[in-house]
Design a protein around this motif. Structure first.
Motif, PDB file in Angstrom:
ATOM      1  N   ARG A 103      -1.699   7.519  25.432  1.00  0.00           N
ATOM      2  CA  ARG A 103      -2.552   6.347  25.604  1.00  0.00           C
ATOM      3  C   ARG A 103      -2.826   5.671  24.258  1.00  0.00           C
ATOM      4  NH1 ARG A 103      -8.494   6.081  28.444  1.00  0.00           N
ATOM      5  NH2 ARG A 103      -7.344   7.031  30.168  1.00  0.00           N
ATOM      6  N   SER A 105      -1.136   6.038  21.222  1.00  0.00           N
ATOM      7  CA  SER A 105       0.022   5.686  20.397  1.00  0.00           C
ATOM      8  C   SER A 105      -0.312   5.701  18.900  1.00  0.00           C
ATOM      9  CB  SER A 105       0.552   4.300  20.802  1.00  0.00           C
ATOM     10  OG  SER A 105       1.766   4.001  20.146  1.00  0.00           O
ATOM     11  N   CYS A 165       6.798   5.638  21.204  1.00  0.00           N
ATOM     12  CA  CYS A 165       5.596   5.042  20.605  1.00  0.00           C
ATOM     13  C   CYS A 165       5.725   4.782  19.111  1.00  0.00           C
ATOM     14  CB  CYS A 165       4.389   5.960  20.843  1.00  0.00           C
ATOM     15  SG  CYS A 165       4.004   6.252  22.582  1.00  0.00           S
ATOM     16  N   ARG A 308      -0.499  -0.901  14.601  1.00  0.00           N
ATOM     17  CA  ARG A 308       0.413  -0.711  15.735  1.00  0.00           C
ATOM     18  C   ARG A 308      -0.015   0.436  16.640  1.00  0.00           C
ATOM     19  NH1 ARG A 308       6.391  -0.309  13.876  1.00  0.00           N
ATOM     20  NH2 ARG A 308       6.668  -0.402  16.130  1.00  0.00           N
ATOM     21  N   VAL A 309      -1.281   0.815  16.548  1.00  0.00           N
ATOM     22  CA  VAL A 309      -1.816   1.828  17.477  1.00  0.00           C
ATOM     23  C   VAL A 309      -2.517   1.119  18.631  1.00  0.00           C
ATOM     24  CG1 VAL A 309      -2.065   3.491  15.581  1.00  0.00           C
ATOM     25  CG2 VAL A 309      -4.008   2.041  16.214  1.00  0.00           C
ATOM     26  N   LYS A 310      -2.932   1.890  19.626  1.00  0.00           N
ATOM     27  CA  LYS A 310      -3.535   1.313  20.830  1.00  0.00           C
ATOM     28  C   LYS A 310      -4.997   1.731  21.007  1.00  0.00           C
ATOM     29  CE  LYS A 310       0.875   0.855  23.281  1.00  0.00           C
ATOM     30  NZ  LYS A 310       1.661   1.252  24.479  1.00  0.00           N
TER      31      LYS A 310
END
Length: 311
Positions: A103, A105, A165, A308-310
């Motif tokens: 979830r 990443s 990911c 670039r993470v979620k």
């Protein structure tokens, strides 16, 4: 062994090994985990390694909803690299262990490089009473537990998180054979350099906390990976500071934190993760070693970046 120009300090904030009875300073709630993570980053940790706990009783949990209560806060409050466990805790399935990382990443996840015995049960002898019923059961279950990380499991993680990911890995190597497992995946091009190789000493079931073993693990890693890796060291319990100091002397990176040891000195509990970060930073700087910033750690490990993470 040439000294590296910068030393990456990782702080493992809570883990799934220690229990609430053992110390009042172990962060258990999302607020406590966030606060101690941010403090550790401010003290000099470039990477924060994270597990989650059920805020009701401190039991390790893989629930991504719990992770999401502290991950955004950490990201908003500091620039440290967030590293999420894929090891989880005893008894968790691989699917449970991957739920939060998939979830979120993150830039980095831990990845254990082999199945092994992982004995926590000797800690049962240190305490006569427990705050929660789950604690002694958790420790006793490790007497008959195999921490599963098969080749198929590892391949799955590398594809889902690595390829899927863009996540890089802290390859956790508890014994010499784990280094050879990692070399196997490097040969198959399922992992790409620079590798972040965490060699671990003093866990019952893994290689012992003997300085000769540290030198041996470094020597074998050099043979297998040459200049394609960044080496780091953690050691359990009372061995923590001695082994991370040796790592600095031998040109490596270090990991501290309450996941790995509850103490700051002989018989003295650490009152926070930041206490341990400050102590190892002082030791390393006294050896004329420079501490890597989060930006420098990202460059050294070729990470995708915090944008670039979620979470």
């Amino acid at each position: 062994m040439a000294l590296r120009s910068k030393v990456i300090i990782t702080c493992a904030v809570t883990g799934s090994i220690h229990t609430p009875t053992m110390t009042p300073y172990l962060p258990l709630t999302p607020d406590e985990i966030a606060e101690q993570s941010i403090e550790a980053a401010e003290a000099g940790a470039a990477i924060i390694h994270l597990h989650a706990r059920d805020p009701r009783d401190g039991k390790p949990t893989p629930d991504p909803d719990v992770f999401m209560q502290f991950l955004p806060r950490i990201k908003q409050s500091c620039d440290a690299v967030v590293n999420i466990t894929t090891g989880g805790g005893h008894g968790m399935t691989l699917q449970e262990r991957l739920a939060a990382p998939l979830r979120a990443s993150p830039e980095v996840c831990s990845l254990n490089m082999g199945s092994m015995n992982f004995g926590l049960y000797p800690m049962l002898e240190r305490y006569k009473e427990w705050k929660y019923d789950w604690e002694p059961k958790h420790l006793e279950n490790s007497r008959d537990f195999i921490f599963r990380n098969t080749f198929k499991d590892i391949e799955h993680v590398l594809r889902e998180l690595g390829e899927g990911c863009g996540t890089k890995f802290e390859f956790e190597c508890y014994d010499v054979g784990h280094l050879y497992n990692l070399a196997h995946f490097l040969d198959r091009k399922l992992v790409k350099p620079p590798l972040f190789v965490q060699t671990i000493f003093g866990i019952l079931g893994g290689i012992g906390a003997d300085p000769d073993n540290l030198v041996h693990m470094r020597r074998i890693a050099d043979k297998l990976f040459g200049n394609q890796y960044q080496w780091s060291v953690l050691a359990a319990g009372r061995h923590q500071m001695a082994f991370t100091t040796l790592a600095g002397i031998y040109g490596g990176n270090v990991r501290v934190g309450l996941e790995d040891s509850l103490y700051i000195g002989k018989g003295e509990l650490a009152k926070s993760n930041a206490d341990q970060v400050r102590k190892i930073r002082t030791i390393l700087e006294s050896l004329s070693l420079d501490i890597a910033t989060p930006a420098e750690a990202r460059q050294m490990l070729a990470l995708k970046g915090g944008d670039r993470v979620k979470f």
